[in-house]
Design a protein around this motif. Structure first.
Motif, PDB file in Angstrom:
ATOM      1  N   ARG A   1       7.484  -1.842   9.376  1.00  0.00           N
ATOM      2  CA  ARG A   1       6.370  -1.102   9.995  1.00  0.00           C
ATOM      3  C   ARG A   1       5.892   0.028   9.102  1.00  0.00           C
ATOM      4  NH1 ARG A   1       9.228  -2.471  14.840  1.00  0.00           N
ATOM      5  NH2 ARG A   1      10.596  -0.667  14.648  1.00  0.00           N
TER       6      ARG A   1
ATOM      7  N   LYS B   1       5.236  -9.061   8.306  1.00  0.00           N
ATOM      8  CA  LYS B   1       4.436  -7.967   8.855  1.00  0.00           C
ATOM      9  C   LYS B   1       3.071  -7.883   8.178  1.00  0.00           C
ATOM     10  CE  LYS B   1       3.999  -4.297  11.511  1.00  0.00           C
ATOM     11  NZ  LYS B   1       3.958  -4.404  12.983  1.00  0.00           N
ATOM     12  N   LEU B   2       3.051  -7.956   6.861  1.00  0.00           N
ATOM     13  CA  LEU B   2       1.782  -7.873   6.140  1.00  0.00           C
ATOM     14  C   LEU B   2       0.921  -9.107   6.393  1.00  0.00           C
ATOM     15  CD1 LEU B   2       3.087  -6.334   2.818  1.00  0.00           C
ATOM     16  CD2 LEU B   2       1.615  -5.218   4.489  1.00  0.00           C
TER      17      LEU B   2
ATOM     18  N   ALA C   1       4.136  -1.470   5.980  1.00  0.00           N
ATOM     19  CA  ALA C   1       2.799  -1.965   6.326  1.00  0.00           C
ATOM     20  C   ALA C   1       1.806  -0.818   6.456  1.00  0.00           C
ATOM     21  CB  ALA C   1       2.860  -2.767   7.620  1.00  0.00           C
ATOM     22  N   PHE C   2       2.238   0.299   7.027  1.00  0.00           N
ATOM     23  CA  PHE C   2       1.344   1.456   7.125  1.00  0.00           C
ATOM     24  C   PHE C   2       0.991   1.986   5.741  1.00  0.00           C
ATOM     25  CE2 PHE C   2       1.023   6.133   7.074  1.00  0.00           C
ATOM     26  CZ  PHE C   2      -0.222   6.243   7.677  1.00  0.00           C
TER      27      PHE C   2
ATOM     28  N   SER D   1      -1.620   0.094   3.994  1.00  0.00           N
ATOM     29  CA  SER D   1      -2.917  -0.007   4.661  1.00  0.00           C
ATOM     30  C   SER D   1      -3.922   1.005   4.125  1.00  0.00           C
ATOM     31  CB  SER D   1      -2.747   0.210   6.167  1.00  0.00           C
ATOM     32  OG  SER D   1      -2.448   1.573   6.434  1.00  0.00           O
TER      33      SER D   1
ATOM     34  N   SER E   1       0.843 -10.854   9.068  1.00  0.00           N
ATOM     35  CA  SER E   1       0.283 -10.746  10.417  1.00  0.00           C
ATOM     36  C   SER E   1      -0.929  -9.830  10.446  1.00  0.00           C
ATOM     37  CB  SER E   1       1.346 -10.238  11.392  1.00  0.00           C
ATOM     38  OG  SER E   1       1.687  -8.880  11.128  1.00  0.00           O
ATOM     39  N   ALA E   2      -1.067  -8.979   9.410  1.00  0.00           N
ATOM     40  CA  ALA E   2      -2.233  -8.102   9.294  1.00  0.00           C
ATOM     41  C   ALA E   2      -3.308  -8.708   8.404  1.00  0.00           C
ATOM     42  CB  ALA E   2      -1.812  -6.742   8.752  1.00  0.00           C
ATOM     43  N   GLY E   3      -3.117  -9.977   8.000  1.00  0.00           N
ATOM     44  CA  GLY E   3      -4.130 -10.667   7.218  1.00  0.00           C
ATOM     45  C   GLY E   3      -3.990 -10.552   5.716  1.00  0.00           C
TER      46      GLY E   3
END
Length: 231
Positions: A205, A8-9, A208-209, A212, A11-13
């Motif tokens: 999820r 997940k992380l 990951a939030f 962020s 995929s967020a770069g």
């Protein structure tokens, strides 16, 4: 859940460094390549987090491979069944070494290094298991050591707020990863009003939030993300 967090992380770069222990010979390299294919850097280390020097050794390797991290996720856990009859020194020490000592020392290593770096913000996310919500008889050593993570998270968050590091904990509730069998699933399913058991992606999820930039105003929280699980 750890692999779900990595995916997940990434995929967020986010560049990824993960740990493993007693893993299948091929699995860590397969995951590393999968993460690299998402377009980020990835490295890993096989390490026994129960070792007293594990936190220092691990952090040194992270710095060597990828540089100063801005996100720390403490997901490792040790768990055996212990009631008041079977509870002994070894059971407590085995749980303490992984669930408490490694978590706490990694947080300290992260914060000390972060304080010397010129970075906009940092994130610490610890995994707990809902010990604040209900009794877990038969798992005394586990609940004692995992429950301590909640208290540590709240106090550490106050200390690290001036450094722009948020510190939170996530309780994902019963999660259908590799440990459940059909008997366990049949027992748990009626306790989930949404009609399904939690998955690693559900936890990923939320993690990951919290990792962020958008989560900058959330710290010192124990977040129970359980899909309405009924105890």
């Amino acid at each position: 859940m750890g692999t779900a967090f990595c995916r997940k992380l990434a995929s967020a770069g986010v560049d990824i460094f993960f740990t493993c222990w007693n893993a299948d010979v091929e699995w860590p390299e397969v995951l590393r390549q999968e993460i690299i294919d998402l377009g980020v850097r990835c490295a890993y280390m096989e390490i026994d987090l129960s070792a007293s020097t594990a936190a220092i050794e691990l952090y040194a390797e992270v710095m060597k491979q990828l540089g100063q991290p801005t996100i720390l996720i403490n997901n490792a856990a040790y768990s055996t069944n212990n009631d008041y009859i079977s509870l002994d020194v070894k059971a407590l020490d085995d749980h303490y070494a992984v669930n408490m000592r490694s978590t706490f020392l990694l947080c300290a290593e992260f914060a000390r290094a972060f304080a010397k770096a010129d970075l906009p913000y940092g994130r610490i996310i610890n995994l707990t298991s809902g010990q604040d919500l209900a009794p877990m008889p038969g798992e005394l050593a586990y609940v004692a050591t995992k429950g301590a993570i909640s208290a540590f998270t709240r106090s550490l968050s106050r200390e690290l707020a001036p450094l722009r590091i948020t510190v939170n904990a996530v309780n994902p509730g019963p999660t259908d990863s590799t440990w459940m069998n059909d008997e366990v699933r049949e027992y748990l399913l009626p306790q989930f009003p949404m009609g399904r058991i939690g998955t690693p992606n559900d936890a990923a999820r939320l993690v990951a939030f919290l990792a962020s930039e958008e989560a900058e105003w959330i710290t010192g929280q124990i977040m129970n993300s359980e899909g309405g699980f009924i105890r």
